[in-house]
Write an enzyme that holds these catalytic residues in place. Sequence first.
Site, short mmCIF file in Angstrom:
data_model
loop_
_atom_site.label_atom_id
_atom_site.label_comp_id
_atom_site.label_asym_id
_atom_site.label_seq_id
_atom_site.Cartn_x
_atom_site.Cartn_y
_atom_site.Cartn_z
N GLU A 91 5.94 9.36 -9.80
CA GLU A 91 6.27 7.94 -10.01
C GLU A 91 7.78 7.71 -9.93
OE1 GLU A 91 4.48 5.37 -10.03
OE2 GLU A 91 2.51 6.29 -10.11
N CYS A 97 -2.63 -5.31 1.81
CA CYS A 97 -1.93 -6.56 1.49
C CYS A 97 -0.42 -6.31 1.59
CB CYS A 97 -2.32 -7.02 0.09
SG CYS A 97 -1.82 -8.71 -0.26
N CYS A 122 -5.95 -9.22 6.11
CA CYS A 122 -6.89 -9.98 5.26
C CYS A 122 -8.34 -9.77 5.70
CB CYS A 122 -6.54 -11.45 5.28
SG CYS A 122 -4.88 -11.75 4.63
N CYS A 172 -9.78 -6.91 3.84
CA CYS A 172 -9.43 -6.86 2.41
C CYS A 172 -10.68 -6.91 1.53
CB CYS A 172 -8.51 -8.01 2.08
SG CYS A 172 -8.10 -8.07 0.34
N CYS A 202 -9.14 -14.34 -3.20
CA CYS A 202 -7.74 -14.61 -2.84
C CYS A 202 -7.51 -16.10 -2.62
CB CYS A 202 -7.38 -13.82 -1.58
SG CYS A 202 -5.68 -14.09 -1.08
FE1 SF4 Z 1 -3.76 -9.92 0.38
FE2 SF4 Z 1 -5.35 -12.00 -0.03
FE3 SF4 Z 1 -5.04 -11.06 2.41
FE4 SF4 Z 1 -6.36 -9.64 0.57
S1 SF4 Z 1 -6.96 -11.58 1.45
S2 SF4 Z 1 -4.84 -8.87 2.03
S3 SF4 Z 1 -5.22 -10.15 -1.26
S4 SF4 Z 1 -3.49 -11.98 1.15
#
Ligand code: SF4
Length: 497
Positions: free
Chosen positions: A67, A223, A230, A233, A239
Amino acid sequence: MMKKASKIKSISESQVRGPIHSFSETEIKSLRKKLLKWYDANKRDLPWRNIKGEDTNHKAYAIWVSEIMCQQTQVATVIDYYNKWMKKWPTLESLSNSSIEEVREVWAGLGYYSRGQRLLEGALKVQNELDGQIPGTAEQLQKKLPGVGRYTAGAIASISFNEATGVVDGNVIRVLARLRMIGADFTSKNVMAAMWDLANAIVDPDRPGDFNQSMMELGATVCTPQAPQCNTCPVQSHCKAIKQMDHLTRDPATKLTKSILSQPPLKKEEIQDIECAADGCTLCLDGPPDTNLGVMNYPRKPKRKPLRQQIHAVCIVERQLSQESEYLVVQRPDTGLLAGMWEFPSIEIAEGISPKKMRNKMDDYLKGTLNMTLKNVQKRRHICQFVHMFSHIQQTYELETMIIEEEEGDGCERSQESEDTPHHQWVSRSAFENQAVSTGMKKAFEAYNGRAITKKSGKKSKKSEMENGNAAKQRKLDSYFTKKEEKTSRYFTKEDS
Ligand code: SF4
């Protein structure tokens, strides 16, 4: 009176957070499930994720090292350093028996050099004062270990000791900002407090370490700051940033293409879900989002302070002995920028200073501060101008070389060192390459040896991007050497203090 009233108003305003910026219980459950499932299937294979055995103290040590190394540094860069470190100091006890000089050597090139020093101090504290046991809660970790802030404490406690505590780093900020449409300056206290509240609210109580890592992993791989993916995602349905963009790009007022306009408009409740109902909400964007940026409207970048400009004259002094050459290096002070690192003689100079005055100043430093006589200087020439970026400073190096032909003890004798004389020594080429030397000085040495600054192969790091960005300005140094001294090349490198 007026002043007082406005102050009171701004304090009460700082508490305003619209409900769209939080998660419902149902959302939290779904978010945990989706993120953990995605993480189990997609997590990167990183060495600190493969720690064997049940020894939580050892695991905490390894997580602590990783970390600290990952702060401000890309994971791809950290892996080699982490492996080297754990090979040299596999246990906290072994680290506590090492010297700061050894730590600096292993850390050299990783930047933000005080981090290594803090790790050593922490190891000594755990060994000497805490019976060899790393504190088991985030609160105690932050309180007892030097260099361990709220984020690192949360990461160690959740990953190693299974404490249900959230973490907030740059990746988590980005993910949360987009999930909950938080567009206010994230460096403000109010926004950071909201981020921590959210992170603590959503962390999975059964798998806190994995959940926190899943949030960070999502931010690092899906992200991302630029071009987030997206479409793949796992939490797209939660989101709000993408919902908002979806809504805005269907609005005829934004003059978008027919194909987008042909999509059905959002339902009323869907629109309510992306419109903040709180008057004067301090988490919202301070204006309409830019549809060209899409979800990248979140988080809003704070205004960067302009970089401090500094110019340094750097002189690589080489003495030619019968066997091999040696180079003069000076140790930096124990505190401040690049604390304790070794460098070629270097002095700050004023902008616009003439080459002659610059040399005179360097002579004054070599003679007056390092007590050299400079009797047998054989060659001296300017090599190049060298721009080196720190996180907060743009440092321009005027790099020159001086060759001293010297029999033992002749040419650069030094009188007895006083307390004010910085620690300095002659080192061979191989010793220099293994010494705790900053990236800037390593690049200077490459330039001196006639090697152009090259980018690393593989994934682009910020460092290599910066170097690439200035590729047009990077000419082979060999070509420079054939030209007159006044013609300089300009090189760019980057490092953190
Ligand atoms: Fe990021 Fe929203 Fe796109 Fe997912 S949907 S990658 S959380 S901006």
